[in-house]
Write a protein that holds these residues in place. Structure first.
Motif, PDB file in Angstrom:
ATOM      1  N   UNK A 132      19.893 -16.336  -1.092  1.00  0.00           N
ATOM      2  CA  UNK A 132      20.432 -17.376  -1.728  1.00  0.00           C
ATOM      3  C   UNK A 132      19.741 -18.662  -1.539  1.00  0.00           C
ATOM      4  N   UNK A 133      19.650 -19.474  -2.496  1.00  0.00           N
ATOM      5  CA  UNK A 133      18.923 -20.808  -2.571  1.00  0.00           C
ATOM      6  C   UNK A 133      19.707 -22.064  -2.385  1.00  0.00           C
ATOM      7  N   UNK A 134      19.436 -22.867  -1.614  1.00  0.00           N
ATOM      8  CA  UNK A 134      20.204 -24.049  -1.308  1.00  0.00           C
ATOM      9  C   UNK A 134      19.280 -25.341  -1.004  1.00  0.00           C
ATOM     10  N   UNK A 135      19.827 -26.399  -1.335  1.00  0.00           N
ATOM     11  CA  UNK A 135      19.305 -27.584  -1.174  1.00  0.00           C
ATOM     12  C   UNK A 135      19.998 -28.314  -0.170  1.00  0.00           C
ATOM     13  N   UNK A 136      19.274 -28.600   0.974  1.00  0.00           N
ATOM     14  CA  UNK A 136      19.832 -29.091   2.318  1.00  0.00           C
ATOM     15  C   UNK A 136      19.071 -30.445   2.227  1.00  0.00           C
ATOM     16  N   UNK A 137      20.094 -31.643   2.167  1.00  0.00           N
ATOM     17  CA  UNK A 137      19.038 -33.080   2.257  1.00  0.00           C
ATOM     18  C   UNK A 137      17.984 -32.907   1.300  1.00  0.00           C
ATOM     19  N   UNK A 138      16.553 -33.095   2.016  1.00  0.00           N
ATOM     20  CA  UNK A 138      15.426 -33.351   1.011  1.00  0.00           C
ATOM     21  C   UNK A 138      14.780 -32.050   1.017  1.00  0.00           C
ATOM     22  N   UNK A 139      15.386 -30.840   1.376  1.00  0.00           N
ATOM     23  CA  UNK A 139      14.455 -29.912   1.568  1.00  0.00           C
ATOM     24  C   UNK A 139      15.233 -28.678   0.786  1.00  0.00           C
ATOM     25  N   UNK A 140      14.411 -27.529   0.780  1.00  0.00           N
ATOM     26  CA  UNK A 140      15.163 -26.373   0.141  1.00  0.00           C
ATOM     27  C   UNK A 140      15.034 -25.170   1.067  1.00  0.00           C
ATOM     28  N   UNK A 141      16.058 -24.321   1.083  1.00  0.00           N
ATOM     29  CA  UNK A 141      16.082 -23.101   2.037  1.00  0.00           C
ATOM     30  C   UNK A 141      16.723 -22.003   1.402  1.00  0.00           C
ATOM     31  N   UNK A 142      16.100 -20.779   1.687  1.00  0.00           N
ATOM     32  CA  UNK A 142      16.822 -19.587   1.580  1.00  0.00           C
ATOM     33  C   UNK A 142      17.544 -19.118   2.710  1.00  0.00           C
ATOM     34  N   UNK A 143      18.790 -18.412   2.545  1.00  0.00           N
ATOM     35  CA  UNK A 143      19.667 -17.611   3.277  1.00  0.00           C
ATOM     36  C   UNK A 143      19.773 -16.205   2.891  1.00  0.00           C
ATOM     37  N   UNK A 144      19.261 -15.306   3.678  1.00  0.00           N
ATOM     38  CA  UNK A 144      19.286 -13.985   3.490  1.00  0.00           C
ATOM     39  C   UNK A 144      20.489 -13.333   4.105  1.00  0.00           C
ATOM     40  N   UNK A 145      21.320 -12.601   3.458  1.00  0.00           N
ATOM     41  CA  UNK A 145      22.657 -12.178   3.883  1.00  0.00           C
ATOM     42  C   UNK A 145      23.013 -10.811   3.478  1.00  0.00           C
ATOM     43  N   UNK A 146      23.744 -10.209   4.150  1.00  0.00           N
ATOM     44  CA  UNK A 146      24.285  -9.082   3.725  1.00  0.00           C
ATOM     45  C   UNK A 146      25.165  -8.910   2.309  1.00  0.00           C
ATOM     46  N   UNK A 147      25.011  -7.732   1.556  1.00  0.00           N
ATOM     47  CA  UNK A 147      25.499  -7.974   0.213  1.00  0.00           C
ATOM     48  C   UNK A 147      27.086  -7.920   0.191  1.00  0.00           C
ATOM     49  N   UNK A 148      27.716  -7.739   1.258  1.00  0.00           N
ATOM     50  CA  UNK A 148      29.287  -8.045   1.252  1.00  0.00           C
ATOM     51  C   UNK A 148      29.676  -9.119   1.867  1.00  0.00           C
ATOM     52  N   UNK A 149      28.894 -10.068   1.900  1.00  0.00           N
ATOM     53  CA  UNK A 149      29.281 -11.721   2.466  1.00  0.00           C
ATOM     54  C   UNK A 149      29.214 -12.498   1.236  1.00  0.00           C
TER      55      UNK A 149
END
Length: 157
Positions: free
Chosen positions: A47-64
């Motif tokens: 999943x891709x997010x904007x956090x303040x002035x940067x961009x991050x990816x969060x990799x998570x299990x498929x059932x979450x």
């Protein structure tokens, strides 16, 4: 095409031959699980997010799904996903193929603890019809992750 970026990235690591490409879509957790032949929870969705002035990816299990309170506690801001129309430009992969490999410079990758339940998981490889099986240790190594975090809740089916 961003799968080419992942192939190039994996080629440097000597693991390009591990990429699985399908004749069917793997753009959602359910479709990816069917294509791979595993349980949906073992699909590592990115999943891709904007956090303040940067961009991050969060990799998570498929059932979450993201737990907004945990996300805010971790990042001190509300969870704000990147607009789907901008994901490819910002991250380097389009929606349905977003993964933590071969991404644009400056993107931080976080792995959610929900993944630690499994010996191996299946993240995408830059396209909506690809995946790769990786152990959790390999996912850590090849994703160049920043940290393990706990920002999800498991969806009870």
């Amino acid at each position: 095409m961003s799968i080419e970026r992942v192939k190039q990235y994996f080629r440097r690591l000597g693991i390009e031959d591990r990429i699985l490409e399908f004749d069917v879509s793997s753009a959602t957790v359910e479709l990816a699980a069917q294509a791979v032949g595993c349980e949906p929870e073992r699909i590592a969705k990115t999943l891709s997010f904007q956090v303040q002035d940067k961009y991050i990816l969060v990799v998570t299990a498929g059932d979450t799904k993201i737990d907004n309170a945990k996300f805010k506690q971790q990042f001190h801001t509300k969870a704000k996903m990147i607009n789907p129309d901008e994901v490819e430009r910002i991250i380097g992969h389009d929606v349905g193929g977003v993964c933590p490999f071969g991404i644009n410079e400056g993107i931080e990758v976080y792995l959610d603890v929900s993944l630690k339940r499994f010996k191996s998981v299946y993240p995408a490889c830059g396209s909506s019809n690809s995946a790769v099986e990786m152990s959790i240790e390999e996912l850590e190594k090849y994703s160049n992750f920043t940290a393990w975090i706990d920002v999800c809740k498991i969806i009870i089916h």
